[in-house]
Design a protein around this motif. Structure first.
Motif, mmCIF file in Angstrom:
data_model
loop_
_atom_site.group_PDB
_atom_site.id
_atom_site.type_symbol
_atom_site.label_atom_id
_atom_site.label_comp_id
_atom_site.label_asym_id
_atom_site.label_seq_id
_atom_site.Cartn_x
_atom_site.Cartn_y
_atom_site.Cartn_z
ATOM 1 N N ALA A 59 56.701 38.998 37.245
ATOM 2 C CA ALA A 59 54.935 38.236 37.766
ATOM 3 C C ALA A 59 55.321 37.074 38.399
ATOM 4 O O ALA A 59 56.606 36.861 37.738
ATOM 5 N N TYR A 95 49.343 36.601 46.182
ATOM 6 C CA TYR A 95 48.868 35.655 44.960
ATOM 7 C C TYR A 95 47.498 34.194 44.885
ATOM 8 O O TYR A 95 48.543 33.562 45.798
ATOM 9 N N MET A 100 44.523 35.309 39.614
ATOM 10 C CA MET A 100 45.562 36.213 39.040
ATOM 11 C C MET A 100 45.911 37.276 39.312
ATOM 12 O O MET A 100 46.436 38.576 39.001
ATOM 13 N N ASP A 103 49.053 38.861 41.866
ATOM 14 C CA ASP A 103 50.076 38.195 40.594
ATOM 15 C C ASP A 103 51.619 39.243 40.059
ATOM 16 O O ASP A 103 52.246 39.954 39.207
ATOM 17 N N TYR A 104 52.685 39.606 41.248
ATOM 18 C CA TYR A 104 53.503 40.039 41.561
ATOM 19 C C TYR A 104 54.587 39.629 42.061
ATOM 20 O O TYR A 104 54.741 38.872 42.645
ATOM 21 N N SER A 198 54.758 37.896 29.153
ATOM 22 C CA SER A 198 54.286 37.678 30.695
ATOM 23 C C SER A 198 55.666 38.447 31.395
ATOM 24 O O SER A 198 56.614 38.344 31.638
ATOM 25 N N SER A 217 50.501 40.150 33.262
ATOM 26 C CA SER A 217 49.932 39.602 34.143
ATOM 27 C C SER A 217 49.376 38.385 32.861
ATOM 28 O O SER A 217 49.146 37.570 32.872
ATOM 29 N N TRP A 218 47.434 38.814 32.294
ATOM 30 C CA TRP A 218 47.163 38.421 31.663
ATOM 31 C C TRP A 218 45.959 38.843 31.290
ATOM 32 O O TRP A 218 46.103 40.136 30.811
ATOM 33 N N TRP A 231 47.264 44.008 33.764
ATOM 34 C CA TRP A 231 48.944 44.181 33.886
ATOM 35 C C TRP A 231 48.615 44.227 35.820
ATOM 36 O O TRP A 231 47.982 45.151 35.962
ATOM 37 N N SER A 232 49.878 43.719 36.285
ATOM 38 C CA SER A 232 49.102 43.941 37.675
ATOM 39 C C SER A 232 50.434 45.500 38.538
ATOM 40 O O SER A 232 51.243 45.879 37.729
#
Length: 247
Positions: A59, A95, A100, A103-104, A198, A217-218, A231-232
């Motif tokens: 991430a 990004y 977020m 987010d990669y 993360s 991700s968050w 998750w991205s």
């Protein structure tokens, strides 16, 4: 609300990284052999997934550009089967640290991962399609096992969750900033990722092989299993992943 959440999440990530709530100890290094630990000065700060012998997916909010080592082939991040210095980093140019979105990140290894007959280290396929809501997915990581805790587990944790649609996720969170680059999962009071997980994998078993659907991700700042986490989504930026990694 979302911006406040992100600030809280990143503050927690800075001090600990993310983990699996209500998870179990992974039985062996061959259980999720694509899982890696990202470390600085011997301390775990984020997870990642080996997608080729030279590239790790993670991430962007995990990105640290100095003295990062990739720990592979182990359930205990203190005792790696292989430790490799990361000599280059790629964050998605779109990004947005406030939302977020995108987010990669990818890390390039200074030497190739020792994949082979031991099966302790193996690559994972990157998703080339979207998987439907309700699909079971595996999450793994060395993140906190209790929301608001301080100590990371030394043993790799795992748990199973279910993918959710973006519409259901927006309804759960009450925000419209859940984008097409975010894969929602969980929210069933079962398992969840937390600070320290993360960048780590969200994986789906597709008949005969595992597929990397997303990267942690968050989510809830206290790792509440009653609300879904994000998750991205790798399928959403498949061309970007191929451009940098060749896979």
């Amino acid at each position: 609300m979302l911006n406040l959440f992100v600030i809280l999440l990143l503050a927690a990530a800075a001090s600990a990284s993310e983990r699996i709530i209500n998870g179990n100890n992974a039985p062996s290094a061959t259980f999720a052999p694509w899982q890696v630990s990202l470390q600085r000065y011997g301390s775990h700060f984020c997870g990642g997934s080996l997608i080729s012998k030279y590239y790790v997916m993670s991430a962007c909010h995990c990105l640290q550009k100095n003295n990062v080592y990739v720990i592979m082939g182990t359930t205990d991040y203190r005792y790696p089967y292989q430790s490799v210095y990361a000599d280059n980093f790629f964050c998605h140019s779109s990004y947005n640290s406030n939302t977020m979105d995108y987010d990669y990140s990818m890390l390039h290894l200074s030497q190739q991962a020792a994949t082979g007959s031991t099966n302790k280290i193996s690559t994972i396929y990157v998703a080339d399609r979207e998987y439907p809501s309700g699909t079971q997915a595996l999450i793994t990581g060395w993140g906190l096992t209790v929301g608001g805790g301080n100590n990371l587990p030394t043993q790799l944790q795992y748990g199973y969750t279910n993918l959710m649609s973006a519409a259901s996720c927006r309804s759960s969170w009450g925000v419209a900033t859940i984008t097409d680059r975010m894969q929602c999962a969980g929210g069933s009071n079962a398992v969840d990722a937390c600070q320290g997980d993360s960048g780590g994998p969200l994986a789906v078993y597709d008949g005969s092989y595992w597929v990397l659907v997303g990267n942690t991700s968050w989510g809830s700042p206290n790792c509440d299993t009653g609300v879904p986490s994000m998750w991205s989504k790798n399928y959403a930026v498949r061309d970007w992943i191929y451009y940098y990694s060749g896979v």
